[in-house]
Design an enzyme around this catalytic site. Structure first.
Site, PDB file in Angstrom:
ATOM      1  N   LYS A 165     -70.413  46.722  53.363  1.00  0.00           N
ATOM      2  CA  LYS A 165     -70.965  47.279  52.603  1.00  0.00           C
ATOM      3  C   LYS A 165     -71.156  47.545  50.992  1.00  0.00           C
ATOM      4  O   LYS A 165     -72.625  47.026  50.640  1.00  0.00           O
ATOM      5  CB  LYS A 165     -70.279  49.106  52.830  1.00  0.00           C
ATOM      6  CG  LYS A 165     -69.994  48.768  53.462  1.00  0.00           C
ATOM      7  CD  LYS A 165     -69.171  50.131  54.019  1.00  0.00           C
ATOM      8  CE  LYS A 165     -68.147  50.324  53.859  1.00  0.00           C
ATOM      9  NZ  LYS A 165     -66.988  50.000  54.044  1.00  0.00           N
TER      10      LYS A 165
ATOM     11  N   ARG B 239     -66.539  59.550  54.941  1.00  0.00           N
ATOM     12  CA  ARG B 239     -65.606  58.863  55.575  1.00  0.00           C
ATOM     13  C   ARG B 239     -64.528  59.557  56.490  1.00  0.00           C
ATOM     14  O   ARG B 239     -63.667  59.202  56.991  1.00  0.00           O
ATOM     15  CB  ARG B 239     -64.690  58.303  54.599  1.00  0.00           C
ATOM     16  CG  ARG B 239     -63.694  56.932  54.891  1.00  0.00           C
ATOM     17  CD  ARG B 239     -63.048  55.821  53.295  1.00  0.00           C
ATOM     18  NE  ARG B 239     -62.751  55.393  53.545  1.00  0.00           N
ATOM     19  CZ  ARG B 239     -63.548  54.074  52.332  1.00  0.00           C
ATOM     20  NH1 ARG B 239     -64.099  54.524  51.560  1.00  0.00           N
ATOM     21  NH2 ARG B 239     -62.524  53.171  52.917  1.00  0.00           N
TER      22      ARG B 239
ATOM     23  N   ARG C 214     -61.520  38.302  49.576  1.00  0.00           N
ATOM     24  CA  ARG C 214     -62.344  38.849  48.560  1.00  0.00           C
ATOM     25  C   ARG C 214     -61.816  38.839  47.070  1.00  0.00           C
ATOM     26  O   ARG C 214     -60.692  39.247  47.235  1.00  0.00           O
ATOM     27  CB  ARG C 214     -62.411  40.419  48.843  1.00  0.00           C
ATOM     28  CG  ARG C 214     -62.734  41.244  47.674  1.00  0.00           C
ATOM     29  CD  ARG C 214     -63.492  42.520  48.695  1.00  0.00           C
ATOM     30  NE  ARG C 214     -63.187  43.717  49.518  1.00  0.00           N
ATOM     31  CZ  ARG C 214     -63.061  44.646  49.918  1.00  0.00           C
ATOM     32  NH1 ARG C 214     -64.165  44.966  50.077  1.00  0.00           N
ATOM     33  NH2 ARG C 214     -61.631  45.888  50.532  1.00  0.00           N
TER      34      ARG C 214
ATOM     35  N   ARG D  53     -58.583  42.886  44.575  1.00  0.00           N
ATOM     36  CA  ARG D  53     -58.156  44.681  44.852  1.00  0.00           C
ATOM     37  C   ARG D  53     -56.328  44.430  45.628  1.00  0.00           C
ATOM     38  O   ARG D  53     -56.666  43.806  46.512  1.00  0.00           O
ATOM     39  CB  ARG D  53     -58.715  45.742  45.818  1.00  0.00           C
ATOM     40  CG  ARG D  53     -59.819  45.427  45.270  1.00  0.00           C
ATOM     41  CD  ARG D  53     -61.009  46.607  46.154  1.00  0.00           C
ATOM     42  NE  ARG D  53     -60.030  47.496  46.898  1.00  0.00           N
ATOM     43  CZ  ARG D  53     -61.078  47.841  47.916  1.00  0.00           C
ATOM     44  NH1 ARG D  53     -62.413  47.814  48.066  1.00  0.00           N
ATOM     45  NH2 ARG D  53     -60.468  48.716  48.690  1.00  0.00           N
TER      46      ARG D  53
ATOM     47  N   ARG E  15     -55.312  50.695  56.239  1.00  0.00           N
ATOM     48  CA  ARG E  15     -56.633  50.875  55.947  1.00  0.00           C
ATOM     49  C   ARG E  15     -57.317  50.795  57.383  1.00  0.00           C
ATOM     50  O   ARG E  15     -58.201  51.780  56.981  1.00  0.00           O
ATOM     51  CB  ARG E  15     -56.794  50.234  54.957  1.00  0.00           C
ATOM     52  CG  ARG E  15     -56.397  50.106  53.707  1.00  0.00           C
ATOM     53  CD  ARG E  15     -56.934  49.660  52.587  1.00  0.00           C
ATOM     54  NE  ARG E  15     -57.951  49.355  52.495  1.00  0.00           N
ATOM     55  CZ  ARG E  15     -58.742  48.341  51.896  1.00  0.00           C
ATOM     56  NH1 ARG E  15     -57.880  46.706  51.460  1.00  0.00           N
ATOM     57  NH2 ARG E  15     -60.301  48.187  52.059  1.00  0.00           N
TER      58      ARG E  15
HETATM   59  P1  ADP Z   1     -67.149  46.638  52.029  1.00  0.00           P
HETATM   60  O1  ADP Z   1     -68.050  47.080  51.329  1.00  0.00           O
HETATM   61  O2  ADP Z   1     -67.265  46.805  53.512  1.00  0.00           O
HETATM   62  O3  ADP Z   1     -65.713  47.223  51.417  1.00  0.00           O
HETATM   63  P2  ADP Z   1     -67.495  43.569  50.798  1.00  0.00           P
HETATM   64  O4  ADP Z   1     -69.166  44.126  50.162  1.00  0.00           O
HETATM   65  O5  ADP Z   1     -66.805  44.306  49.373  1.00  0.00           O
HETATM   66  O6  ADP Z   1     -67.500  44.847  52.028  1.00  0.00           O
HETATM   67  O7  ADP Z   1     -67.138  42.999  51.321  1.00  0.00           O
HETATM   68  C1  ADP Z   1     -66.364  42.068  51.510  1.00  0.00           C
HETATM   69  C2  ADP Z   1     -65.630  40.564  51.817  1.00  0.00           C
HETATM   70  O8  ADP Z   1     -66.449  40.039  52.592  1.00  0.00           O
HETATM   71  C3  ADP Z   1     -66.577  40.205  50.148  1.00  0.00           C
HETATM   72  O9  ADP Z   1     -65.042  39.130  49.676  1.00  0.00           O
HETATM   73  C4  ADP Z   1     -67.641  39.574  50.031  1.00  0.00           C
HETATM   74  O10 ADP Z   1     -67.856  38.809  49.418  1.00  0.00           O
HETATM   75  C5  ADP Z   1     -67.468  39.064  51.675  1.00  0.00           C
HETATM   76  N1  ADP Z   1     -68.591  39.868  53.001  1.00  0.00           N
HETATM   77  C6  ADP Z   1     -69.892  40.844  52.762  1.00  0.00           C
HETATM   78  N2  ADP Z   1     -70.480  40.702  53.604  1.00  0.00           N
HETATM   79  C7  ADP Z   1     -70.153  38.984  54.552  1.00  0.00           C
HETATM   80  C8  ADP Z   1     -70.817  38.342  55.677  1.00  0.00           C
HETATM   81  N3  ADP Z   1     -71.708  38.972  56.184  1.00  0.00           N
HETATM   82  N4  ADP Z   1     -70.284  36.843  55.908  1.00  0.00           N
HETATM   83  C9  ADP Z   1     -68.939  37.190  55.617  1.00  0.00           C
HETATM   84  N5  ADP Z   1     -68.673  37.651  54.380  1.00  0.00           N
HETATM   85  C10 ADP Z   1     -69.492  38.804  53.867  1.00  0.00           C
HETATM   86  P1  AMP Z   2     -62.914  51.472  49.330  1.00  0.00           P
HETATM   87  O1  AMP Z   2     -63.169  50.643  47.503  1.00  0.00           O
HETATM   88  O2  AMP Z   2     -63.732  52.422  50.158  1.00  0.00           O
HETATM   89  O3  AMP Z   2     -62.427  50.199  51.328  1.00  0.00           O
HETATM   90  O4  AMP Z   2     -62.477  52.301  49.040  1.00  0.00           O
HETATM   91  C1  AMP Z   2     -60.597  51.938  48.858  1.00  0.00           C
HETATM   92  C2  AMP Z   2     -59.986  53.755  48.922  1.00  0.00           C
HETATM   93  O5  AMP Z   2     -60.737  54.569  48.217  1.00  0.00           O
HETATM   94  C3  AMP Z   2     -59.491  53.955  50.561  1.00  0.00           C
HETATM   95  O6  AMP Z   2     -58.695  53.215  50.866  1.00  0.00           O
HETATM   96  C4  AMP Z   2     -59.875  55.328  50.446  1.00  0.00           C
HETATM   97  O7  AMP Z   2     -58.048  56.132  49.429  1.00  0.00           O
HETATM   98  C5  AMP Z   2     -60.297  55.610  49.347  1.00  0.00           C
HETATM   99  N1  AMP Z   2     -61.563  56.425  49.120  1.00  0.00           N
HETATM  100  C6  AMP Z   2     -62.991  55.593  49.043  1.00  0.00           C
HETATM  101  N2  AMP Z   2     -63.448  56.393  49.294  1.00  0.00           N
HETATM  102  C7  AMP Z   2     -63.132  57.924  49.931  1.00  0.00           C
HETATM  103  C8  AMP Z   2     -64.256  58.693  50.805  1.00  0.00           C
HETATM  104  N3  AMP Z   2     -64.436  58.482  50.829  1.00  0.00           N
HETATM  105  N4  AMP Z   2     -62.540  59.442  51.051  1.00  0.00           N
HETATM  106  C9  AMP Z   2     -61.533  59.789  51.683  1.00  0.00           C
HETATM  107  N5  AMP Z   2     -60.789  58.051  50.542  1.00  0.00           N
HETATM  108  C10 AMP Z   2     -61.699  57.829  50.126  1.00  0.00           C
END
Ligand code: ADP
Ligand code: AMP
Length: 219
Positions: free
Chosen positions: A13, A88, A127, A161, A172
């Site tokens: 995302k 969420r 990541r 992170r 999660r």
């Molecule tokens: P989210 O925001 O949904 O938690 P991220 O965009 O941070 O996910 O992506 C998670 C990890 O996977 C990052 O390290 C990113 O570079 C990698 N990634 C994202 N999309 C893809 C994909 N389609 N294929 C492989 N790796 C990906």
């Molecule tokens: P994310 O960066 O989206 O993976 O979010 C990291 C953490 O932030 C999650 O595991 C939750 O603890 C909190 N969080 C982010 N967005 C929300 C949401 N919309 N509702 C509740 N918790 C959230």
């Protein structure tokens, strides 16, 4: 144009919403990023959220709805928004509908990036991001063009992170399946949901999104 990107942690995302933000000049509203900024700044919100995030649980709906209520204003989102990480829970989705009706806005696209659990873990475990500008990378799937140097800003410091550690990731994923997966069903009922194969490589996922959005890059 107002977009929601749904999908589990690690689905891509953030990666895709960065691209859509830059390409379509949208405001990216990533609730996880907002919470991490609040934790880093030591604000009241940050103090409330820190422990919950470290445990891999969700921050309360009331807090999250309040954050988004402030963020979706016209002033903040002149060309529209991309929501990443919100809603969420079904309660957050219902509250969003009410908030949008109040300010006379509507959702144009709700798109779910579909990824299986094993891939989520792979994605999350590799990541990392630039400390300076936040650009996202992956040990295997998306390394900076020049090792150790951020493609976007030239920064040379990176971080991982806290909640991407294996022990928290399992929690999660549990929270995702129990509380967040039903949100897709909420939008499926209203007929606004579209699905994209999030298992494909980054550029392919982007192409699928662009096809749905039906627009070429902004000039
Ligand atoms: P989210 O925001 O949904 O938690 P991220 O965009 O941070 O996910 O992506 C998670 C990890 O996977 C990052 O390290 C990113 O570079 C990698 N990634 C994202 N999309 C893809 C994909 N389609 N294929 C492989 N790796 C990906
Ligand atoms: P994310 O960066 O989206 O993976 O979010 C990291 C953490 O932030 C999650 O595991 C939750 O603890 C909190 N969080 C982010 N967005 C929300 C949401 N919309 N509702 C509740 N918790 C959230």
């Amino acid at each position: 144009m107002n977009i929601i990107l749904l999908g589990p942690p690690g689905a891509g995302k953030g990666t895709q919403s960065d691209y859509l933000r830059d390409t379509f000049k949208l405001t990216k509203l990533a609730t996880g990023d907002m919470l991490r900024a609040a934790v880093a700044a030591g604000t009241e919100l940050g103090l409330q959220a820190k422990q919950v995030m470290a445990e891999g649980k969700l921050v309360s709906d009331d807090i999250m709805i309040g954050i988004i209520r402030d963020a979706i204003s016209d002033q903040n989102c002149p060309n529209g928004f991309i929501l990443d990480g919100f809603p969420r829970t079904t309660a957050q989705a219902e509250a969003l509908d009410v908030m949008l009706a109040e300010v006379g806005k509507k959702l144009d696209f709700v798109i779910e990036l579909k990824v299986d659990d094993a891939e989520m873990v792979n994605r999350i475990s590799g990541r990392f991001s630039c400390k300076q500008c936040g650009a996202g990378y992956h040990d295997t799937f998306k390394q900076p063009a020049k090792a150790g140097v951020c493609d976007s800003c030239g920064g040379t410091e990176f971080s991982r992170r806290e909640d991407d550690r294996a022990e928290t990731v399992a929690k999660r994923l549990e929270a995702y399946h129990a509380q967040t997966a039903p949100v897709a069903g909420y939008y499926a009922k209203t007929g606004t949901l579209k699905g994209v194969d999030g298992m494909a490589e980054i550029g392919e996922v982007t192409k699928s999104l662009e096809k749905i959005l039906g627009e070429k890059k902004a000039a």
